[in-house]
Design a protein around this motif. Structure first.
Motif, short mmCIF file in Angstrom:
data_model
loop_
_atom_site.label_atom_id
_atom_site.label_comp_id
_atom_site.label_asym_id
_atom_site.label_seq_id
_atom_site.Cartn_x
_atom_site.Cartn_y
_atom_site.Cartn_z
N HIS A 10 0.81 -1.21 0.00
CA HIS A 10 0.00 0.00 0.00
C HIS A 10 0.85 1.27 0.00
CE1 HIS A 10 -4.02 -1.62 0.22
NE2 HIS A 10 -3.64 -2.48 1.14
N GLU A 11 2.12 1.14 0.38
CA GLU A 11 3.00 2.31 0.38
C GLU A 11 3.38 2.75 -1.03
OE1 GLU A 11 4.76 -0.63 3.42
OE2 GLU A 11 3.34 -0.67 1.76
N GLN A 12 3.30 1.84 -1.98
CA GLN A 12 3.84 2.11 -3.30
C GLN A 12 2.80 2.32 -4.40
OE1 GLN A 12 6.54 -1.57 -3.01
NE2 GLN A 12 7.71 -0.15 -4.28
N VAL A 13 1.62 1.75 -4.25
CA VAL A 13 0.68 1.67 -5.36
C VAL A 13 -0.71 2.10 -4.90
CG1 VAL A 13 -0.30 0.15 -7.13
CG2 VAL A 13 2.03 -0.24 -6.32
N HIS A 14 -1.41 2.80 -5.76
CA HIS A 14 -2.79 3.20 -5.47
C HIS A 14 -3.64 1.96 -5.18
CE1 HIS A 14 -6.85 4.77 -6.23
NE2 HIS A 14 -6.35 5.98 -6.04
N PRO A 15 -4.54 2.03 -4.20
CA PRO A 15 -5.31 0.83 -3.82
C PRO A 15 -6.13 0.24 -4.97
CG PRO A 15 -6.13 2.80 -2.68
CD PRO A 15 -4.82 3.16 -3.27
N SER A 16 -6.62 1.06 -5.88
CA SER A 16 -7.38 0.53 -7.02
C SER A 16 -6.48 -0.31 -7.92
CB SER A 16 -8.01 1.68 -7.83
OG SER A 16 -8.98 2.35 -7.06
N ASP A 37 0.16 -2.64 6.21
CA ASP A 37 -0.78 -1.76 6.93
C ASP A 37 0.03 -0.59 7.47
OD1 ASP A 37 -2.65 -0.53 8.46
OD2 ASP A 37 -3.07 -2.22 9.77
N HIS A 38 0.19 0.46 6.66
CA HIS A 38 1.05 1.58 7.01
C HIS A 38 0.27 2.89 7.02
CE1 HIS A 38 5.48 0.30 6.64
NE2 HIS A 38 4.75 -0.78 6.85
N TRP A 39 0.71 3.82 7.87
CA TRP A 39 0.20 5.18 7.82
C TRP A 39 0.91 5.98 6.75
CZ3 TRP A 39 -3.78 7.97 9.22
CH2 TRP A 39 -3.69 9.35 9.10
N GLY A 47 4.98 7.27 -2.41
CA GLY A 47 3.88 8.17 -2.66
C GLY A 47 2.47 7.71 -2.37
N HIS A 48 2.27 6.61 -1.63
CA HIS A 48 0.92 6.15 -1.33
C HIS A 48 0.83 5.64 0.11
CE1 HIS A 48 -1.17 6.48 -5.16
NE2 HIS A 48 -0.04 6.11 -5.75
N SER A 49 -0.39 5.47 0.56
CA SER A 49 -0.61 4.86 1.87
C SER A 49 -2.10 4.60 2.06
CB SER A 49 -0.07 5.74 2.99
OG SER A 49 -0.16 5.08 4.24
#
Length: 343
Positions: A10-16, A37-39, A47-49
């Motif tokens: 989730h830190e690297q890629v948009h959830p969609s 599971d990161h803030w 660039g994502h979270s």
């Protein structure tokens, strides 16, 4: 046979895009999936979270895969909330959900404003959280006053199949400590001799259940590109604990990235451009004694956003072509090799 899973960063890629990649992975023959599971991301380059628990509901609803998540109860998450979230997913998707419970990293936990506790205290707090979560999943009303406080908590929706509580560990000591309470072990790629010691420490201490390995991979068309993307995306995190536990911002990780040599980076990430060689390296790790291997493609699709400013980057929010091509490559070359290994 060894199960092969797809790790969602989730830190690297948009959830969609992650959801689309996971759906594709299921179609191509992957057996399972997990997510972080990161803030905050490990690096400003990433660039994502996205919020893992929201995403997990969508992922479980739109695939048939079993899923896991790595979570840190005690500061950002109250253990009763973790228990409720896990119970609801397990109730809706029986036998398809597990949660790995760790002591956390400052980068995610400092947002509460509470002080960052020393590792021995965090470890003791984790044990208390596990006891609270287990009792709630057993249907008990819980009141607890210790490193965490719980007042008359009770879960009203309980799953028929309780979610497994897994112990995440990167060291022998942590693995042995988790053996006291965990339903299984999950660790990350390190040198084979280190992985043997970690797995051995867990088993020697009476650790039960399956052992899973998450492997960071930077796969690209050339060795230079694979190494460049590994450095851009994962160099700061490659420094590992205890430093990685205590840094508090993505910028702090970026500040130490230049100090990470290529040898250290390659220890944390399998940098590869040859599919058959990647498969052989993964088989070597699986044969140490793991029941499942989760593949994390570090080399996400990052492209220059402005030719005048080549240092600026834009992370695509549509399904990443690098993730799609990685899934296709893995389906052809990696999955058959890993699934031939006895769990």
């Amino acid at each position: 046979m060894v199960r092969v899973g797809f790790h969602n960063s989730h830190e690297q890629v948009h959830p969609s895009a992650l959801l689309a990649a996971t759906q594709l992975a299921e179609q191509r023959g992957f057996d399972a999936a997990m997510c972080s599971d990161h803030w905050a991301p490990w690096s400003a380059h990433q660039g994502h979270s996205g919020f893992a628990w929201t995403w997990l509901g969508s992922a479980l609803a739109t695939t048939r895969l079993p899923f896991g998540v790595v979570n840190a109860p005690g500061q950002r998450y109250h253990p009763a909330i973790v228990a409720q979230a896990a119970a609801t997913l397990a109730a809706m998707y029986p036998g398809r959900f597990w949660v790995a419970l760790g002591s956390g990293e400052n980068m995610n936990e400092h947002i509460t404003g509470d002080g960052w506790l020393p590792k021995p205290v965090r470890d003791a707090r984790l044990v208390e959280c596990v006891e609270v979560i287990r009792a709630l999943l057993d249907g008990e009303e819980v009141t607890h006053d210790g490193l965490v406080t719980v007042d008359r908590a009770k879960l009203w929706t309980l799953p028929d199949v309780k979610p497994l509580l897994i112990g995440p560990a990167v060291s022998e000591a942590t693995a042995a400590n988790h053996a006291r309470w965990a339903d299984g072990l999950v660790t990350v790629n390190q040198p084979p001799e280190t992985l043997r010691r970690v797995l051995g420490a867990y088993r020697d201490a009476g650790g039960r259940g399956e052992a899973s390995l998450q492997v960071h991979v930077s796969f690209a068309p050339s060795e230079d590109e694979a190494l460049r993307l590994a450095r851009q995306q994962w160099a700061g995190n490659a420094i590992g604990p205890p430093v990685a536990w205590d840094l508090d911002t993505p910028e702090a990780f970026d500040a130490i990235a230049d100090k990470v040599g290529d040898d250290v980076l390659r220890t944390s990430v399998l940098v590869e451009h040859d599919p058959r060689r990647l498969a052989a390296r993964l088989v070597e790790l699986a044969e140490i004694g793991f029941d499942a291997v989760y593949l994390h493609q570090v080399a996400t699709d990052v492209v220059p956003s402005d030719e005048k400013h080549p240092d600026a980057t834009e992370v695509r929010t549509s399904p990443s072509s690098s993730l799609e091509s990685f899934v296709d490559m893995a389906a052809e070359h990696v999955l058959p090799a890993l699934k031939a290994v006895r769990a």
